[in-house]
Enzyme design. Structure first.
Site, PDB file in Angstrom:
ATOM      1  N   HIS A 139       1.548   4.308  -3.003  1.00 20.84           N
ATOM      2  CA  HIS A 139       1.439   5.769  -2.899  1.00 20.84           C
ATOM      3  C   HIS A 139       2.608   6.453  -3.610  1.00 20.84           C
ATOM      4  O   HIS A 139       2.426   7.463  -4.306  1.00 20.84           O
ATOM      5  CB  HIS A 139       1.434   6.191  -1.429  1.00 20.84           C
ATOM      6  CG  HIS A 139       0.099   6.110  -0.756  1.00 20.84           C
ATOM      7  ND1 HIS A 139      -1.046   6.694  -1.276  1.00 20.84           N
ATOM      8  CD2 HIS A 139      -0.279   5.550   0.425  1.00 20.84           C
ATOM      9  CE1 HIS A 139      -2.066   6.476  -0.457  1.00 20.84           C
ATOM     10  NE2 HIS A 139      -1.630   5.784   0.572  1.00 20.84           N
TER      11      HIS A 139
ATOM     12  N   HIS B 176       0.832  -1.206   0.000  1.00 18.74           N
ATOM     13  CA  HIS B 176       0.000   0.000   0.000  1.00 18.74           C
ATOM     14  C   HIS B 176       0.863   1.251   0.000  1.00 18.74           C
ATOM     15  O   HIS B 176       0.635   2.192  -0.778  1.00 18.74           O
ATOM     16  CB  HIS B 176      -0.918  -0.029   1.226  1.00 18.74           C
ATOM     17  CG  HIS B 176      -1.708   1.210   1.437  1.00 18.74           C
ATOM     18  ND1 HIS B 176      -3.031   1.347   1.038  1.00 18.74           N
ATOM     19  CD2 HIS B 176      -1.387   2.398   2.020  1.00 18.74           C
ATOM     20  CE1 HIS B 176      -3.465   2.557   1.355  1.00 18.74           C
ATOM     21  NE2 HIS B 176      -2.487   3.210   1.960  1.00 18.74           N
ATOM     22  N   GLU B 177       1.870   1.294   0.877  1.00 23.69           N
ATOM     23  CA  GLU B 177       2.708   2.487   0.983  1.00 23.69           C
ATOM     24  C   GLU B 177       3.570   2.673  -0.259  1.00 23.69           C
ATOM     25  O   GLU B 177       3.757   3.799  -0.733  1.00 23.69           O
ATOM     26  CB  GLU B 177       3.584   2.402   2.237  1.00 23.69           C
ATOM     27  CG  GLU B 177       2.808   2.312   3.541  1.00 23.69           C
ATOM     28  CD  GLU B 177       1.792   3.426   3.731  1.00 23.69           C
ATOM     29  OE1 GLU B 177       2.033   4.545   3.241  1.00 23.69           O
ATOM     30  OE2 GLU B 177       0.744   3.184   4.351  1.00 23.69           O
TER      31      GLU B 177
END
Length: 280
Positions: free
Chosen positions: A158, A154-155
């Site tokens: 980004h 997820h990170e």
């Protein structure tokens, strides 16, 4: 009898100047797509300001990352547990090995991965691939490797999607728009009120969208790296149990736990075959 002032007042000159600046900012924005769609199908075009370049943001990220590490090191909070560090870096490297699916140039980023001792349940990836995981996440949530891969994926998503640059572009345009409004009306509006209004009107929907994009891309990265994408569902179930009361979705920058889990369940099923192929 009405008289006409043949000279432009300082107020009007200021308003016109502010308007020109704002228009230049808008004109300086371009529509880009920072990543390829992948199997999950991320295809949204993004508006980026030429005043916020990728190179400049990456440079700022390097400086901020080094400052963060330096502060943690000075407090004895950087990479204090060798086993935790090895675990986080091993999972991260497997995920980083898959970034080319979404963004080929990211294979050449100068990736860094570190663990910081903190009770905060958090992890992040700065522009250019600078990753930090807080021990509060590991010790509180107690994620499995598959669940930790969901967090890190997820990170990383980004950063691949340049969400930080997109938000900076939006904030710059919003700030200039409010400056024009203040110049035209002659008002001295409260910056707190203006910031809150801009946040509700513009930032919240996009931020929720960013979270959803990162969730979906993250499960695909995890699946391709050989981690069960369905672990994202169990992860956010755990997060919901440890996070305490949450604000209503409408007033939150993140999706609600219920809608997030439902979307993650659909996304993980969509990429499940990639996980099964990677495990063979």
């Amino acid at each position: 009898m009405k008289t006409t002032n043949k000279h432009t007042s300082p107020f009007r000159r200021g308003a016109v100047a502010a308007a020109v600046i704002a228009l230049a900012a808008v004109a300086g924005c371009e529509s880009v797509n920072t990543t390829q769609g992948g199997a999950i199908g991320i295809d949204r075009s993004q508006r980026m300001s030429s005043l916020v370049s990728e190179a400049e943001l990456d440079q700022q990220a390097v400086q901020l990352y080094q400052q963060t590490l330096s502060q943690a090191r000075s407090k004895g909070e950087l990479n204090t547990n060798a086993a935790q560090l090895t675990r986080v870096r091993t999972i991260s490297q497997r995920l980083i090995g898959q970034v080319g699916v979404f963004r080929p140039d990211a294979r050449n980023w100068k990736w860094e991965v570190n663990v910081i001792d903190s009770k905060e349940v958090n992890a992040w990836c700065m522009p250019g691939g600078k990753i930090a995981v807080y021990t509060g996440l590991i010790n509180t949530v107690k994620p499995t490797d598959d669940e930790l891969a969901a967090v890190l994926g997820h990170e990383i998503a980004h950063a691949l999607r340049e969400h930080a640059r997109e938000r900076a572009s939006q904030q710059m345009a919003t700030s200039m728009g409010l400056s024009v409004l203040a110049a035209i009306t002659g008002s001295q509006a409260s910056s707190d009120l203006g910031g809150a209004l801009a946040n509700v009107m513009f930032s919240l929907p996009n931020s929720r969208l960013h979270e959803t994009e990162a969730d979906r891309m993250g499960v695909e990265l995890a699946a391709r790296a050989g981690y069960d994408p369905r672990a994202a569902v169990t992860l956010w179930t755990k997060m919901g149990q440890t996070g305490g009361s949450a604000p209503p979705e409408l007033l939150s920058t993140h999706p609600s736990a219920e809608s997030r889990i439902a979307d993650l369940r659909q996304a993980s099923e969509k990429v499940l075959s990639l996980y099964q192929q990677a495990k063979r």
